[in-house]
Scaffold this motif. Sequence first.
Motif, PDB file in Angstrom:
ATOM      1  N   ILE A   6       0.872  -1.179   0.000  1.00 12.95           N
ATOM      2  CA  ILE A   6       0.000   0.000   0.000  1.00 12.95           C
ATOM      3  C   ILE A   6       0.906   1.224   0.000  1.00 12.95           C
ATOM      4  CG2 ILE A   6      -1.897   1.194   1.149  1.00 12.95           C
ATOM      5  CD1 ILE A   6      -2.475  -1.416   2.664  1.00 12.95           C
ATOM      6  N   TYR A   7       0.685   2.124  -0.929  1.00 15.52           N
ATOM      7  CA  TYR A   7       1.580   3.275  -1.048  1.00 15.52           C
ATOM      8  C   TYR A   7       0.809   4.531  -1.437  1.00 15.52           C
ATOM      9  CZ  TYR A   7       1.277   2.818  -6.143  1.00 15.52           C
ATOM     10  OH  TYR A   7       0.820   2.766  -7.427  1.00 15.52           O
ATOM     11  N   ASN A   8       1.543   5.669  -1.414  1.00 18.83           N
ATOM     12  CA  ASN A   8       0.995   6.955  -1.844  1.00 18.83           C
ATOM     13  C   ASN A   8      -0.185   7.381  -0.963  1.00 18.83           C
ATOM     14  OD1 ASN A   8       0.643   9.305  -3.328  1.00 18.83           O
ATOM     15  ND2 ASN A   8      -0.672   8.329  -4.857  1.00 18.83           N
ATOM     16  N   GLY A   9      -0.006   7.288   0.354  1.00 21.90           N
ATOM     17  CA  GLY A   9      -1.020   7.738   1.291  1.00 21.90           C
ATOM     18  C   GLY A   9      -0.378   8.252   2.566  1.00 21.90           C
ATOM     19  N   THR A  10      -1.181   8.869   3.418  1.00 26.41           N
ATOM     20  CA  THR A  10      -0.714   9.360   4.712  1.00 26.41           C
ATOM     21  C   THR A  10      -1.012   8.312   5.775  1.00 26.41           C
ATOM     22  OG1 THR A  10      -1.045  11.686   4.095  1.00 26.41           O
ATOM     23  CG2 THR A  10      -0.929  11.171   6.457  1.00 26.41           C
ATOM     24  N   ILE A  11       0.032   7.695   6.308  1.00 27.44           N
ATOM     25  CA  ILE A  11      -0.116   6.611   7.273  1.00 27.44           C
ATOM     26  C   ILE A  11      -0.265   7.179   8.680  1.00 27.44           C
ATOM     27  CG2 ILE A  11       0.960   4.558   8.262  1.00 27.44           C
ATOM     28  CD1 ILE A  11       2.502   4.218   5.646  1.00 27.44           C
ATOM     29  N   ILE A  12      -1.278   6.724   9.394  1.00 25.98           N
ATOM     30  CA  ILE A  12      -1.494   7.136  10.777  1.00 25.98           C
ATOM     31  C   ILE A  12      -0.928   6.063  11.698  1.00 25.98           C
ATOM     32  CG2 ILE A  12      -3.202   7.705  12.546  1.00 25.98           C
ATOM     33  CD1 ILE A  12      -5.043   8.672  10.300  1.00 25.98           C
ATOM     34  N   THR A  13       0.145   6.388  12.392  1.00 25.10           N
ATOM     35  CA  THR A  13       0.770   5.465  13.340  1.00 25.10           C
ATOM     36  C   THR A  13       0.494   5.968  14.756  1.00 25.10           C
ATOM     37  OG1 THR A  13       2.916   6.536  13.687  1.00 25.10           O
ATOM     38  CG2 THR A  13       2.628   5.271  11.644  1.00 25.10           C
ATOM     39  N   PRO A  14       0.839   5.190  15.787  1.00 27.76           N
ATOM     40  CA  PRO A  14       0.580   5.655  17.161  1.00 27.76           C
ATOM     41  C   PRO A  14       1.311   6.931  17.527  1.00 27.76           C
ATOM     42  CG  PRO A  14       1.006   3.296  17.136  1.00 27.76           C
ATOM     43  CD  PRO A  14       1.339   3.807  15.770  1.00 27.76           C
ATOM     44  N   ILE A  18       2.819   9.628   8.546  1.00 26.87           N
ATOM     45  CA  ILE A  18       3.866   9.503   7.543  1.00 26.87           C
ATOM     46  C   ILE A  18       3.258   9.838   6.184  1.00 26.87           C
ATOM     47  CG2 ILE A  18       5.558   7.979   6.467  1.00 26.87           C
ATOM     48  CD1 ILE A  18       5.440   6.235   8.983  1.00 26.87           C
ATOM     49  N   LYS A  19       3.619  10.981   5.648  1.00 28.36           N
ATOM     50  CA  LYS A  19       3.131  11.360   4.326  1.00 28.36           C
ATOM     51  C   LYS A  19       3.859  10.567   3.252  1.00 28.36           C
ATOM     52  CE  LYS A  19       1.608  16.011   5.544  1.00 28.36           C
ATOM     53  NZ  LYS A  19       1.689  17.469   5.226  1.00 28.36           N
ATOM     54  N   ASN A  20       3.131  10.256   2.188  1.00 27.08           N
ATOM     55  CA  ASN A  20       3.684   9.441   1.093  1.00 27.08           C
ATOM     56  C   ASN A  20       4.283   8.149   1.645  1.00 27.08           C
ATOM     57  OD1 ASN A  20       3.107  11.421  -0.944  1.00 27.08           O
ATOM     58  ND2 ASN A  20       4.861  12.595  -0.188  1.00 27.08           N
ATOM     59  N   GLY A  21       3.565   7.543   2.599  1.00 26.98           N
ATOM     60  CA  GLY A  21       4.046   6.331   3.256  1.00 26.98           C
ATOM     61  C   GLY A  21       3.771   5.071   2.469  1.00 26.98           C
ATOM     62  N   LYS A  29       0.345 -10.296   7.849  1.00 27.90           N
ATOM     63  CA  LYS A  29       1.031  -9.510   8.867  1.00 27.90           C
ATOM     64  C   LYS A  29       1.672  -8.266   8.251  1.00 27.90           C
ATOM     65  CE  LYS A  29       0.417 -12.429  12.336  1.00 27.90           C
ATOM     66  NZ  LYS A  29      -0.356 -12.082  13.556  1.00 27.90           N
ATOM     67  N   ILE A  30       1.864  -7.252   9.053  1.00 28.01           N
ATOM     68  CA  ILE A  30       2.583  -6.064   8.613  1.00 28.01           C
ATOM     69  C   ILE A  30       4.081  -6.356   8.671  1.00 28.01           C
ATOM     70  CG2 ILE A  30       3.103  -3.651   9.142  1.00 28.01           C
ATOM     71  CD1 ILE A  30       0.277  -3.446  10.338  1.00 28.01           C
ATOM     72  N   LEU A  31       4.743  -6.238   7.541  1.00 25.10           N
ATOM     73  CA  LEU A  31       6.182  -6.499   7.476  1.00 25.10           C
ATOM     74  C   LEU A  31       7.008  -5.222   7.586  1.00 25.10           C
ATOM     75  CD1 LEU A  31       6.345  -9.136   4.583  1.00 25.10           C
ATOM     76  CD2 LEU A  31       6.090  -9.529   7.044  1.00 25.10           C
ATOM     77  N   GLU A  32       6.455  -4.113   7.091  1.00 21.67           N
ATOM     78  CA  GLU A  32       7.223  -2.882   7.119  1.00 21.67           C
ATOM     79  C   GLU A  32       6.286  -1.686   6.990  1.00 21.67           C
ATOM     80  OE1 GLU A  32      11.163  -0.885   4.933  1.00 21.67           O
ATOM     81  OE2 GLU A  32      10.174  -2.643   4.072  1.00 21.67           O
ATOM     82  N   VAL A  33       6.585  -0.630   7.740  1.00 24.12           N
ATOM     83  CA  VAL A  33       5.915   0.658   7.622  1.00 24.12           C
ATOM     84  C   VAL A  33       7.013   1.683   7.391  1.00 24.12           C
ATOM     85  CG1 VAL A  33       4.442   2.371   8.736  1.00 24.12           C
ATOM     86  CG2 VAL A  33       4.077  -0.069   9.197  1.00 24.12           C
ATOM     87  N   ILE A  53      -4.165   6.160   5.440  1.00 21.52           N
ATOM     88  CA  ILE A  53      -3.993   4.727   5.676  1.00 21.52           C
ATOM     89  C   ILE A  53      -3.920   4.556   7.188  1.00 21.52           C
ATOM     90  CG2 ILE A  53      -2.572   2.700   5.235  1.00 21.52           C
ATOM     91  CD1 ILE A  53      -1.314   4.310   2.868  1.00 21.52           C
ATOM     92  N   ALA A  54      -4.918   3.882   7.771  1.00 23.61           N
ATOM     93  CA  ALA A  54      -5.040   3.833   9.222  1.00 23.61           C
ATOM     94  C   ALA A  54      -5.226   2.403   9.706  1.00 23.61           C
ATOM     95  CB  ALA A  54      -6.233   4.683   9.673  1.00 23.61           C
ATOM     96  N   PRO A  55      -4.988   2.173  11.001  1.00 18.52           N
ATOM     97  CA  PRO A  55      -5.313   0.853  11.540  1.00 18.52           C
ATOM     98  C   PRO A  55      -6.806   0.597  11.425  1.00 18.52           C
ATOM     99  CG  PRO A  55      -4.813   2.414  13.307  1.00 18.52           C
ATOM    100  CD  PRO A  55      -4.444   3.075  12.021  1.00 18.52           C
TER     101      PRO A  55
END
Length: 402
Positions: A6-14, A18-21, A29-33, A53-55
């Motif tokens: 999944i790419y080209n989005g704003t990732i919401i982490t705790p 992360i812009k353009n994450g 499973k999640i392998l990499e953020v 891009i959110a949990p």
Amino acid sequence: MNYIKIYNGTIITPHRTIKNGCIIIGDGKILEVTDKNRQVAGALEINAQGKYIAPGFIDMHVHGGGGHDFMDNTLDAFLGIAKAHASYGTTALMPTTLSCEKQDLLDTLALYDEADGLNDVGAQFIGLHIEGPYFSMTQKGAQDPRYIRNPDPKEYKEILSASSSIKRWSAAPELPGALAFGEYLMSKNILPAIAHTDAIYEEVLEAYEKGFTHATHFYSCMSGVSRRNAYRYAGVIESAYLIDAMTVEIIADGVHLPPSLLKLVYKIKGPDRIALITDAMRASGMPEGDSILGSLKDGIKVLVENGVAKLPDRSAFAGSVATANSLVRNMVNLADIPLQDAVRMISETPASILKIQDKKGSLIKGKDADIVIFDNQINIDTTIVKGNVVYKAKDLSSIFYS
């Protein structure tokens, strides 16, 4: 290994956005953020097109949706609800019962285990929430008074022995035998929660010490300040504020709690102590009009109008018709809360309350790939459950294979 990128989005982490994450998923499973656009040969690529891009959203209190109720006790109902809520960003939910005959409840427990093994089309089931029948009659709300009663050790031990999938039970802690009931739940690693209650502070404090650490649909069907023989007593609402570590859940539909109370709860409890819930009944995601709360067999008739479910005489709300994404939207738009905190209250915080934070609730390497993609208005684009795309908005142009 089956990969998704999944790419080209704003990732919401705790801890940050992360812009353009970019997120890499492998075998659920999640392998990499990362903030790098990684190249992964053979991966299914999902272009988030600048969206968030959110949990995945975790709904720890839901009765139904899409025209079904869990207490219909059919596989179609269980799977239909899971699928309906996935379209609104829910990746994990806790099927919730209502006060009912013991046999009906036992039937629901048996069906849960069967449905859980077949559920690959919608939000994952994460354990059962029994709501009732051990409630205060004066705070019954839309619960059927025919079934409300005091805790019965013989009864609840039989019910608990029938299923290992029960993870939460809501009850009124002031009832005779309720504290012993709470202690028994704790011995089975089941969360006792305070609900439909007329307790005062002293009773809540004692109950908290016995394991009742969570308040079900905060403000709804629970006591506030009352007067008894001229003396004022703090109720459950004030108790939840006074006991810092107590967690609460709120129906953030803007009706059960108006914007002013949404702001107050957030100001006092904070995002780490608040879970957003739908408390959705079968009419969630359906046209307004007549509906039924509980099973089709003997549930209570309700009326859905102006975005809320009510008893026919309009004397009380009857669950809600909210969806998970609308809760996030309301917290942002009505309560002026930062998006990152609103997302936390429907992902990381419920995961923590339910003690599943090692697997769910945040976009961290090693956790389940439960992910939702949405736009600025919290309209859902894509819902992913453990690496499986279970919902995609009609425009499929953003998905392609590399």
